[in-house]
Design an enzyme around this catalytic site. Structure first.
Site, PDB file in Angstrom:
ATOM      1  N   GLY A   1      15.335  11.678  51.820  1.00 17.57           N
ATOM      2  CA  GLY A   1      16.738  11.340  52.029  1.00 17.57           C
ATOM      3  C   GLY A   1      17.007   9.869  51.757  1.00 17.57           C
TER       4      GLY A   1
ATOM      5  CD1 TRP B   1      20.131  12.614  46.796  1.00 19.76           C
ATOM      6  CD2 TRP B   1      21.307  11.206  48.070  1.00 19.76           C
ATOM      7  NE1 TRP B   1      21.462  12.846  46.559  1.00 19.76           N
ATOM      8  CE2 TRP B   1      22.204  11.993  47.326  1.00 19.76           C
ATOM      9  CE3 TRP B   1      21.825  10.245  48.951  1.00 19.76           C
ATOM     10  CZ2 TRP B   1      23.580  11.863  47.431  1.00 19.76           C
ATOM     11  CZ3 TRP B   1      23.196  10.104  49.047  1.00 19.76           C
ATOM     12  CH2 TRP B   1      24.061  10.908  48.303  1.00 19.76           C
ATOM     13  CG  HIS B   2      21.014   6.956  50.685  1.00 21.68           C
ATOM     14  ND1 HIS B   2      20.399   7.970  51.383  1.00 21.68           N
ATOM     15  CD2 HIS B   2      22.302   6.912  51.142  1.00 21.68           C
ATOM     16  CE1 HIS B   2      21.265   8.515  52.227  1.00 21.68           C
ATOM     17  NE2 HIS B   2      22.418   7.903  52.093  1.00 21.68           N
ATOM     18  N   GLY B   3      18.882   5.679  46.677  1.00 18.24           N
ATOM     19  CA  GLY B   3      18.719   4.700  45.616  1.00 18.24           C
ATOM     20  C   GLY B   3      17.269   4.463  45.260  1.00 18.24           C
TER      21      GLY B   3
ATOM     22  CG  PHE C   1      24.155   5.726  47.178  1.00 16.82           C
ATOM     23  CD1 PHE C   1      23.177   4.810  46.831  1.00 16.82           C
ATOM     24  CD2 PHE C   1      24.959   5.464  48.254  1.00 16.82           C
ATOM     25  CE1 PHE C   1      23.014   3.652  47.567  1.00 16.82           C
ATOM     26  CE2 PHE C   1      24.794   4.308  49.014  1.00 16.82           C
ATOM     27  CZ  PHE C   1      23.835   3.407  48.667  1.00 16.82           C
TER      28      PHE C   1
END
Length: 471
Positions: free
Chosen positions: A321, A324-326, A471
């Protein structure tokens, strides 16, 4: 095209007028929404229309194939092929340089001489969101939770629907596609509620998120390590900035969609009123949290595989997770930190109180946990590991005099925070999103006037980009 821009206002007004003229002609309304959504995306970067068309076509064909296959093994192979394809597309555009750079750094650290290599890759807007939605679609058909749509144009609109395209919510196909396939009506209820959500979202974004930005930047973009007081103020300001930026975007997206007669999912439900990490992730970015739970944590075994494996599954889910943000190590560190909070929380059995003691206990737990949330935002916002280390050391040692050395937020932002706190508290206590409609007309009009007035005041400090667009 940014939600908080005149360009989008013209786009919405003109598009809504056409949409209203096509009332009771569903397929023409859908065609208008599809063309409008592609135009909206092309305004960000027209080159990547080909990519969204590729993902749309590949996932639609995979869904049709899986729907026709009766053999579970064949369905698993089909879904595996599409998953690898989608993750390769996402990995190339979003993570290629990150992994190459990390590998080169590791080799250099081990004493091998390597030449730094980077590819000039532009990150397509919204790629994480529409790739996840396409995966939801084929997985849901694989599990026979939905039959899949037979009309490609309906599926294409599900992927490209402009209110949620760039920064979510990450919609489930079983929720959005039926709304695309059924007649919709423009009603007074949709217009009034949708307009209020748009106003509330603009207020959060322009007044608070943009108002807090200079304070945050003065701390995290400083060449020197600020004192502990400045770090704390900058981090609290970032907690407000990122919440109001992202939840403001979601409010606008839901409001615009409501005008069109389509309900988008709620993505935030008072996350800073949480008293523990488990509750926080049921309230923050709810569409991503539930996506990771249903398509990653549960397939890994969830909490059905023993205490140790459950903790490992939690940690893996939160690490991914964070990634996923960067494509940066501080996002992975933030994900690991959130996973650690969840693991530690799973060992804690909160004491049971009643009456006033329960309320006091709840308030104390919420205030204490908010400090842990904010330290997580420090990891998230930091520009480097070195900055994380320096800020953490300064917070623990208080080596510098505690003088305020941050840029002060504008008056509109400070007033806006007070108004939002009162509004969220009233909504939280009532348990109803439309609680304000029970107020007397003068009080309700006062709320609208305050939101409009502060939004106009905040225009002086407004910035255009939403944080979650990256994102």
């Amino acid at each position: 095209m940014n939600f908080a821009s005149l360009q989008f206002a013209y786009f919405l007004i003109f598009g809504f007028a056409l949409y209203a003229l096509l009332s009771k002609r569903l397929e023409l309304q859908n065609a208008l929404l599809l063309v409008g959504s592609y135009y909206f995306y092309a305004c960000w970067d027209v080159r990547f229309l080909l990519l969204i068309w590729l993902i749309t076509g590949a996932s639609y064909l995979t869904g049709r194939l899986i729907a026709q296959q009766q053999d579970p093994a064949q369905r698993k192979r089909s879904i595996a092929v599409y998953t690898v394809f989608a993750l390769c597309v996402l990995g190339y555009f979003k993570y290629f340089n990150f992994f190459i750079d990390s590998a080169q750094t590791l080799l250099l650290g081990l004493g091998f001489e390597v030449r730094r290599v980077y590819l000039d890759i532009v990150l397509p807007p919204a790629i994480s969101f529409y790739v996840f939605e396409s995966l939801s679609y084929v997985i849901e058909i694989h599990h026979r939770h939905m039959p899949g749509t037979t009309k490609f144009r309906h599926y294409a609109l599900f992927i490209a629907y402009f209110p949620k395209l760039v920064a979510g919510p990450i919609e489930r196909p079983a929720v959005l596609i039926p709304q695309i396939e059924q007649p919709r009506f423009i009603t007074e209820e949709n217009i009034t509620r949708g307009s209020f959500l748009i106003l509330l979202g603009l207020f959060k974004k322009i007044v608070i998120a943009d108002g807090m930005a200079p304070t945050v930047d003065s701390v995290f973009n400083s060449a020197q390590t600020p004192n502990a007081w400045a770090i704390a103020l900058g981090t609290y300001a970032f907690a407000l900035q990122i919440y109001c930026d992202f939840s403001g975007y979601t409010d606008i997206a839901r409001g615009v969609s409501k005008l069109l007669g389509i309900e988008l999912s709620q993505n935030f439900r008072f996350p800073y009123f949480s008293s523990n990490p488990s509750e926080f992730w049921r309230r923050w970015h709810m569409s991503l949290s539930s996506w990771l739970r249903d398509y990653l944590y549960i397939p890994l075994g969830g909490n059905r595989v023993g205490a140790v494996r459950t903790k490992v599954n939690l940690m893996l889910t939160m690490l991914l997770g964070g990634l996923w943000h960067g494509a940066a190590w501080n996002f992975i560190l933030w994900g690991g930190y959130q996973g650690l909070l969840l693991v530690v929380n799973s060992f804690i059995k909160p004491p049971v109180f009643k009456g006033t003691a329960a309320l006091v206990s709840r308030v104390v737990a919420t205030v204490v946990f908010f400090q842990f949330v904010c330290y997580g935002w420090l990891l998230f916002r930091a520009n480097s590991f070195e900055q994380i280390r320096n800020f953490t050391v300064e917070l623990l040692t208080l080596s510098q005099p505690l003088a305020a050395t941050v840029a002060r937020p504008p008056l509109a932002a400070l007033l806006g925070v007070a108004v939002l706190a009162l509004y969220d508290l009233a909504a939280y206590r009532s348990g109803r999103a439309t609680f304000y409609r029970d107020w007397p007309a003068p009080l309700r009009a006062g709320l609208y006037a305050v939101l409009v007035f502060l939004t106009l005041m905040g225009l002086a400090s407004a910035r255009s980009a939403f944080i979650y667009f990256q994102f």
